[in-house]
Design a protein around this motif. Structure first.
Motif, PDB file in Angstrom:
ATOM      1  N   ILE A   8       0.795  -1.133  -0.073  1.00 46.73           N
ATOM      2  CA  ILE A   8       0.098  -0.075  -0.117  1.00 46.73           C
ATOM      3  C   ILE A   8       0.944   1.216  -0.035  1.00 46.73           C
ATOM      4  O   ILE A   8       0.705   2.199  -0.858  1.00 46.73           O
ATOM      5  CB  ILE A   8      -0.751   0.029   1.371  1.00 46.73           C
ATOM      6  N   GLU A   9       1.991   1.276   0.673  1.00 42.47           N
ATOM      7  CA  GLU A   9       2.936   2.273   0.995  1.00 42.47           C
ATOM      8  C   GLU A   9       3.608   2.694  -0.418  1.00 42.47           C
ATOM      9  O   GLU A   9       3.523   3.819  -0.968  1.00 42.47           O
ATOM     10  CB  GLU A   9       4.115   2.229   2.006  1.00 42.47           C
ATOM     11  N   LYS A  20       5.037  12.078   3.823  1.00 43.50           N
ATOM     12  CA  LYS A  20       5.237  11.146   4.846  1.00 43.50           C
ATOM     13  C   LYS A  20       4.037  10.217   4.804  1.00 43.50           C
ATOM     14  O   LYS A  20       2.853  10.610   4.770  1.00 43.50           O
ATOM     15  CB  LYS A  20       5.359  12.164   6.070  1.00 43.50           C
ATOM     16  N   ILE A  21       4.573   9.028   4.622  1.00 44.39           N
ATOM     17  CA  ILE A  21       3.417   8.001   4.551  1.00 44.39           C
ATOM     18  C   ILE A  21       3.598   6.783   5.776  1.00 44.39           C
ATOM     19  O   ILE A  21       4.615   6.424   5.954  1.00 44.39           O
ATOM     20  CB  ILE A  21       3.254   7.356   3.453  1.00 44.39           C
ATOM     21  N   THR A  22       2.560   6.758   6.441  1.00 47.08           N
ATOM     22  CA  THR A  22       2.468   5.549   7.460  1.00 47.08           C
ATOM     23  C   THR A  22       1.606   4.513   7.055  1.00 47.08           C
ATOM     24  O   THR A  22       0.385   5.227   6.954  1.00 47.08           O
ATOM     25  CB  THR A  22       2.412   6.103   9.133  1.00 47.08           C
ATOM     26  N   GLY A  28      -3.869  -8.264   6.543  1.00 44.74           N
ATOM     27  CA  GLY A  28      -4.092  -8.479   5.102  1.00 44.74           C
ATOM     28  C   GLY A  28      -5.242  -7.812   4.505  1.00 44.74           C
ATOM     29  O   GLY A  28      -5.623  -7.896   3.207  1.00 44.74           O
ATOM     30  N   ALA A  29      -6.093  -7.299   5.036  1.00 45.02           N
ATOM     31  CA  ALA A  29      -7.559  -6.586   4.693  1.00 45.02           C
ATOM     32  C   ALA A  29      -7.515  -5.389   5.223  1.00 45.02           C
ATOM     33  O   ALA A  29      -8.311  -4.383   4.655  1.00 45.02           O
ATOM     34  CB  ALA A  29      -8.632  -7.628   4.593  1.00 45.02           C
ATOM     35  N   HIS A  30      -7.328  -5.113   6.453  1.00 43.64           N
ATOM     36  CA  HIS A  30      -7.851  -3.828   6.976  1.00 43.64           C
ATOM     37  C   HIS A  30      -6.499  -3.070   7.369  1.00 43.64           C
ATOM     38  O   HIS A  30      -5.786  -3.572   8.100  1.00 43.64           O
ATOM     39  CB  HIS A  30      -8.617  -4.056   8.235  1.00 43.64           C
ATOM     40  N   PHE A  31      -6.420  -1.818   6.848  1.00 43.55           N
ATOM     41  CA  PHE A  31      -5.333  -0.968   7.274  1.00 43.55           C
ATOM     42  C   PHE A  31      -5.725   0.361   7.791  1.00 43.55           C
ATOM     43  O   PHE A  31      -6.868   0.915   7.296  1.00 43.55           O
ATOM     44  CB  PHE A  31      -4.523  -1.056   5.889  1.00 43.55           C
ATOM     45  N   ALA A  32      -4.884   1.078   8.271  1.00 44.88           N
ATOM     46  CA  ALA A  32      -5.076   2.710   8.389  1.00 44.88           C
ATOM     47  C   ALA A  32      -3.701   3.227   7.730  1.00 44.88           C
ATOM     48  O   ALA A  32      -2.776   2.684   8.005  1.00 44.88           O
ATOM     49  CB  ALA A  32      -5.055   2.873   9.950  1.00 44.88           C
ATOM     50  N   ALA A  33      -3.950   4.347   7.230  1.00 42.79           N
ATOM     51  CA  ALA A  33      -2.710   5.213   6.606  1.00 42.79           C
ATOM     52  C   ALA A  33      -2.932   6.512   6.924  1.00 42.79           C
ATOM     53  O   ALA A  33      -4.091   7.260   7.117  1.00 42.79           O
ATOM     54  CB  ALA A  33      -2.775   5.097   5.187  1.00 42.79           C
ATOM     55  N   LEU A  34      -1.762   7.125   7.213  1.00 42.43           N
ATOM     56  CA  LEU A  34      -1.597   8.638   7.337  1.00 42.43           C
ATOM     57  C   LEU A  34      -0.613   9.043   6.016  1.00 42.43           C
ATOM     58  O   LEU A  34       0.464   8.564   5.926  1.00 42.43           O
ATOM     59  CB  LEU A  34      -0.944   8.806   8.528  1.00 42.43           C
ATOM     60  N   HIS A  68      -9.663  -4.515   1.559  1.00 41.09           N
ATOM     61  CA  HIS A  68     -10.803  -4.409   2.170  1.00 41.09           C
ATOM     62  C   HIS A  68     -11.176  -3.070   2.696  1.00 41.09           C
ATOM     63  O   HIS A  68     -12.370  -2.517   2.458  1.00 41.09           O
ATOM     64  CB  HIS A  68     -11.097  -5.495   3.099  1.00 41.09           C
ATOM     65  N   ALA A  69     -10.561  -2.665   3.401  1.00 41.19           N
ATOM     66  CA  ALA A  69     -10.898  -1.469   4.252  1.00 41.19           C
ATOM     67  C   ALA A  69      -9.616  -0.445   4.618  1.00 41.19           C
ATOM     68  O   ALA A  69      -8.417  -1.045   4.976  1.00 41.19           O
ATOM     69  CB  ALA A  69     -11.346  -1.774   5.613  1.00 41.19           C
ATOM     70  N   LEU A  70      -9.367   0.790   4.361  1.00 36.26           N
ATOM     71  CA  LEU A  70      -8.466   1.532   4.618  1.00 36.26           C
ATOM     72  C   LEU A  70      -8.880   2.665   5.548  1.00 36.26           C
ATOM     73  O   LEU A  70      -9.620   3.447   4.693  1.00 36.26           O
ATOM     74  CB  LEU A  70      -7.774   1.996   3.458  1.00 36.26           C
TER      75      LEU A  70
END
Length: 80
Positions: A8-9, A20-22, A28-34, A68-70
């Motif tokens: 994803i990054e 700046k990416i975190t 494998g399906a649910h993530f959080a990104a900044l 699936h989810a971000l």
């Protein structure tokens, strides 16, 4: 095949090379990104998030998407 946070990054980094990416999440399906990038200046939050989702190149498309989810947070860098 499950997608990884590093995948994803990498997709986001292609579109926002100086950001700046975190990315967090390891199921494998649910993530959080900044994503913090100067290119967001002058955009509202919806525009910022649409730009990031576009960088994911269809990885979230419907039931066949790998992602699936971000939970996405976008920001403009703070002034020094």
């Amino acid at each position: 095949m499950a997608i990884q946070a590093s995948d994803i990054e990498a997709l986001i980094r292609e579109r926002f090379p100086d950001a700046k990416i975190t990315v967090e999440g390891d199921d494998g399906a649910h993530f959080a990104a900044l994503v913090v990038d100067e290119s967001f200046r002058g955009m509202n939050r919806v525009q910022q998030q649409r730009a990031v989702f576009a960088a994911l190149k269809g990885k979230m498309d419907g039931s066949h998407g790998e992602l699936h989810a971000l939970a996405l947070t976008t920001k403009v860098p703070e002034a020094p």
